[in-house]
Design an enzyme around this catalytic site. Structure first.
Site, PDB file in Angstrom:
ATOM      1  N   LYS A  70     -13.367   0.684  15.184  1.00 49.18           N
ATOM      2  CA  LYS A  70     -11.980  -0.071  15.330  1.00 49.18           C
ATOM      3  C   LYS A  70     -11.767  -0.167  16.935  1.00 49.18           C
ATOM      4  O   LYS A  70     -11.276  -1.152  17.210  1.00 49.18           O
ATOM      5  CB  LYS A  70     -10.991   0.500  14.569  1.00 49.18           C
ATOM      6  N   ASN A 107       0.851  -1.330  -0.074  1.00 47.98           N
ATOM      7  CA  ASN A 107       0.182   0.097   0.216  1.00 47.98           C
ATOM      8  C   ASN A 107       0.829   1.221   0.079  1.00 47.98           C
ATOM      9  O   ASN A 107       2.071   1.073  -0.020  1.00 47.98           O
ATOM     10  CB  ASN A 107      -0.983  -0.189   1.167  1.00 47.98           C
ATOM     11  N   PRO A 166      -3.184 -11.773  10.805  1.00 49.25           N
ATOM     12  CA  PRO A 166      -3.434 -11.641  12.014  1.00 49.25           C
ATOM     13  C   PRO A 166      -3.940 -10.068  12.232  1.00 49.25           C
ATOM     14  O   PRO A 166      -3.016  -9.307  11.657  1.00 49.25           O
ATOM     15  CB  PRO A 166      -2.251 -12.209  12.859  1.00 49.25           C
ATOM     16  N   ASP A 167      -4.571  -9.805  13.086  1.00 51.61           N
ATOM     17  CA  ASP A 167      -4.720  -8.520  13.406  1.00 51.61           C
ATOM     18  C   ASP A 167      -3.776  -8.101  14.827  1.00 51.61           C
ATOM     19  O   ASP A 167      -4.270  -8.733  15.844  1.00 51.61           O
ATOM     20  CB  ASP A 167      -6.304  -8.073  13.756  1.00 51.61           C
ATOM     21  N   LYS A 183     -11.328  -3.832  18.284  1.00 54.97           N
ATOM     22  CA  LYS A 183      -9.871  -4.111  18.721  1.00 54.97           C
ATOM     23  C   LYS A 183      -9.512  -4.412  20.120  1.00 54.97           C
ATOM     24  O   LYS A 183      -8.534  -4.989  20.313  1.00 54.97           O
ATOM     25  CB  LYS A 183      -8.733  -3.621  17.820  1.00 54.97           C
ATOM     26  N   LYS A 225       8.449 -16.819 -10.650  1.00 58.01           N
ATOM     27  CA  LYS A 225       8.040 -15.711 -11.295  1.00 58.01           C
ATOM     28  C   LYS A 225       6.931 -16.237 -11.875  1.00 58.01           C
ATOM     29  O   LYS A 225       6.973 -17.038 -12.984  1.00 58.01           O
ATOM     30  CB  LYS A 225       8.964 -14.846 -12.018  1.00 58.01           C
ATOM     31  N   ASP A 257      -4.231  -6.384   5.104  1.00 63.18           N
ATOM     32  CA  ASP A 257      -5.355  -7.374   5.579  1.00 63.18           C
ATOM     33  C   ASP A 257      -4.935  -8.774   5.276  1.00 63.18           C
ATOM     34  O   ASP A 257      -5.360  -9.605   5.874  1.00 63.18           O
ATOM     35  CB  ASP A 257      -6.547  -6.820   5.399  1.00 63.18           C
ATOM     36  N   PHE A 259      -3.954   3.268  14.637  1.00 64.95           N
ATOM     37  CA  PHE A 259      -4.265   4.396  13.885  1.00 64.95           C
ATOM     38  C   PHE A 259      -5.298   3.550  12.761  1.00 64.95           C
ATOM     39  O   PHE A 259      -5.428   2.413  12.644  1.00 64.95           O
ATOM     40  CB  PHE A 259      -2.896   4.417  12.973  1.00 64.95           C
TER      41      PHE A 259
HETATM   42  O1  C5P Z   1      -8.113  -2.742  10.865  1.00 63.20           O
HETATM   43  P1  C5P Z   1      -7.543  -1.517  10.219  1.00 63.20           P
HETATM   44  O2  C5P Z   1      -6.334  -2.077   9.474  1.00 63.20           O
HETATM   45  O3  C5P Z   1      -8.240  -0.706   9.784  1.00 63.20           O
HETATM   46  O4  C5P Z   1      -6.795  -1.005  11.633  1.00 63.20           O
HETATM   47  C1  C5P Z   1      -5.629  -0.259  11.624  1.00 63.20           C
HETATM   48  C2  C5P Z   1      -5.165  -0.269  12.652  1.00 63.20           C
HETATM   49  O5  C5P Z   1      -4.882  -1.808  13.009  1.00 63.20           O
HETATM   50  C3  C5P Z   1      -3.518   0.386  12.685  1.00 63.20           C
HETATM   51  O6  C5P Z   1      -2.928   0.725  13.798  1.00 63.20           O
HETATM   52  C4  C5P Z   1      -2.833  -1.177  12.231  1.00 63.20           C
HETATM   53  O7  C5P Z   1      -1.491  -0.672  12.652  1.00 63.20           O
HETATM   54  C5  C5P Z   1      -3.498  -1.815  12.754  1.00 63.20           C
HETATM   55  N1  C5P Z   1      -3.604  -3.233  12.127  1.00 63.20           N
HETATM   56  C6  C5P Z   1      -2.740  -4.423  12.850  1.00 63.20           C
HETATM   57  N2  C5P Z   1      -2.657  -5.563  12.125  1.00 63.20           N
HETATM   58  C7  C5P Z   1      -3.371  -5.714  11.031  1.00 63.20           C
HETATM   59  C8  C5P Z   1      -4.310  -4.656  10.437  1.00 63.20           C
HETATM   60  C9  C5P Z   1      -4.022  -3.486  11.042  1.00 63.20           C
HETATM   61  O8  C5P Z   1      -2.240  -4.226  13.831  1.00 63.20           O
HETATM   62  N3  C5P Z   1      -3.486  -7.005  10.264  1.00 63.20           N
END
Ligand code: C5P
Length: 405
Positions: free
Chosen positions: A337, A210, A305-306, A341, A289, A279, A323
């Site tokens: 969020k 990104n 993973p989040d 979270k 390749k 994500d 963020f």
């Molecule tokens: O869920 P989203 O990506 O919109 O949330 C953004 C926040 O979550 C940011 O602080 C980012 O660093 C964190 N994040 C994370 N792990 C992920 C996706 C986002 O820690 N897989």
């Protein structure tokens, strides 16, 4: 608010027309609660009288190297020991040159040489004098020794020239000094920061990523370091150099970022996820390749993973800050969020349109915690990072009052 209460500031004034602004600076520092003592060079006394500064500071003004001790009981050594920090405003080209070369032929330069406290300069001079290679070399030498240079600003000058050389306004200088003196805000705290994008390999040469430049996370790591914290910065691929004095861990994918975070977070006090973590990642990246033989191509993705949610769910979770980069309904989505979270605080910023934070040098943030919403207005990312550091520290100590030492 007495933000400088109990702080001892030594104000040096050198000879330049901007010396009249030093009276306002002295008054502003006093208004913020600081104890201010003033040293003036002889040239400064031609522009503004010691009596004015004496009335504003409430102390005898020091001007003479040889009479100071006998007259006022505070010579250059005592003044140097007394100060928490030294600000020279205005700083003339002459005094800058003397400081750069360690010359000590008046009370101000002698005191500075005898002083190991933070030194800030607010230069003010004709723009050609400022731009002269000699002045610039002296300034660079001083910066390399850790001196903070505030300004100068650009604009119309008393001599009629346009350009850089105007002394910053009193309020701006006072704001910088407040930030410098707040260095102990997070002393002894361990903070883990993630920054930049992640790269999810599709094959050995292609990947999903990104627009995150990493600037905000790197600036935040620097500001937290300046506030006395020890920092581990875990960063995805960026074009930036790691800030000095932080532990730096370079990763590529979200999976690697997760492992690095989970290894470092157990001993930390604050975790801040600034990274724009992908994500999803390809389920099975190709080993070679991928050739463009087929007309269409599907890549199966699986959720990453989040990281933030994982950290927030730990038994002994640190204070967690996320963020939210949003293209629409910034506050509403960020609020969701925060709850989903289970984190303490979220900083939301727009990433679409002309105010997009991505790759930009400035940003604005809406801060949301469990008690409400506040806003940090648009400014440079370094300044925003300093402001955010204060907001995070305040909420951290409110959440864990026992850790406020
Ligand atoms: O869920 P989203 O990506 O919109 O949330 C953004 C926040 O979550 C940011 O602080 C980012 O660093 C964190 N994040 C994370 N792990 C992920 C996706 C986002 O820690 N897989």
């Amino acid at each position: 608010m007495h933000k400088l209460a109990g702080k001892k500031i030594l104000l040096g004034i050198t000879g330049g027309i901007a010396a009249y602004k030093s009276a306002l600076l002295c008054r502003e520092l006093k208004r913020l609660g600081a104890d201010v003592r003033v040293i003036m060079t002889v040239a400064a006394t031609h522009f503004i009288t010691p009596l004015t500064l004496q009335a504003l500071s409430g102390h005898t003004v020091h001007c003479d190297l040889f009479e100071a001790e006998s007259d006022h009981g505070m010579g250059h050594i005592e003044l140097a020991r007394w100060a928490d920090l030294v600000i020279i405003a205005p700083a003339s080209a002459n005094t800058i040159a003397k400081l750069a070369h360690g010359q000590a032929d008046d009370l101000l330069t002698t005191t500075v040489l005898a002083c190991d406290k933070p030194l800030s300069l607010a230069p003010a001079m004709n723009s050609l004098m400022w731009q002269h290679l000699a002045t610039q070399a002296n300034i660079q030498l001083l910066i390399s020794r850790g001196v903070t240079v505030l300004g100068p600003a650009e604009g119309e000058q008393a001599c009629g020239e346009q350009g850089p050389g105007r002394m910053l306004e009193a309020e701006q200088i006072a704001e910088h000094l407040q930030q410098q003196l707040n260095q102990e805000l997070l002393a002894g705290k361990k903070v883990v920061v993630t920054a930049g994008p992640t790269w999810e390999a599709i094959d050995p040469v292609r990947g999903l990523t990104n627009h995150s430049s990493g600037k905000m996370g790197y600036e935040l790591a620097s500001a937290l370091r300046d506030a006395g914290a020890s920092i581990t910065l875990i960063s995805g691929p960026t074009a930036l150099s790691p800030p000095a004095g932080v532990d730096y861990i370079n990763i590529t994918s979200a999976k690697e970022m997760t492992d690095a975070v989970m290894a470092n977070v157990p001993s930390c006090d604050i975790f801040i996820g600034v990274a724009a973590v992908a994500d999803y990642r390809p389920v099975s990246p190709a080993q070679q390749k991928i050739k463009k033989d087929a007309d269409s191509l599907s890549i199966e993705l699986v959720r990453n993973p989040d990281i933030l949610a994982m950290v927030a769910a730990l038994d002994d979770a640190p204070f967690t800050v996320g963020f939210a980069a949003e293209t629409e309904k910034v506050v509403e989505n960020a609020q969701k969020k925060l709850t989903a979270k289970g984190i303490h605080m979220i900083a939301a910023n727009p990433v679409s349109g002309k105010n997009s934070a991505f790759n930009a040098d400035s940003n604005e943030l809406t801060l949301i915690d469990r008690d409400g919403i506040s806003h940090l207005s648009r400014c440079s990312k370094p300044l925003l990072a300093q402001k955010l550091t204060k907001e995070i520290a305040q909420r951290y100590y409110e959440t864990y009052p026992a850790k406020d030492s």
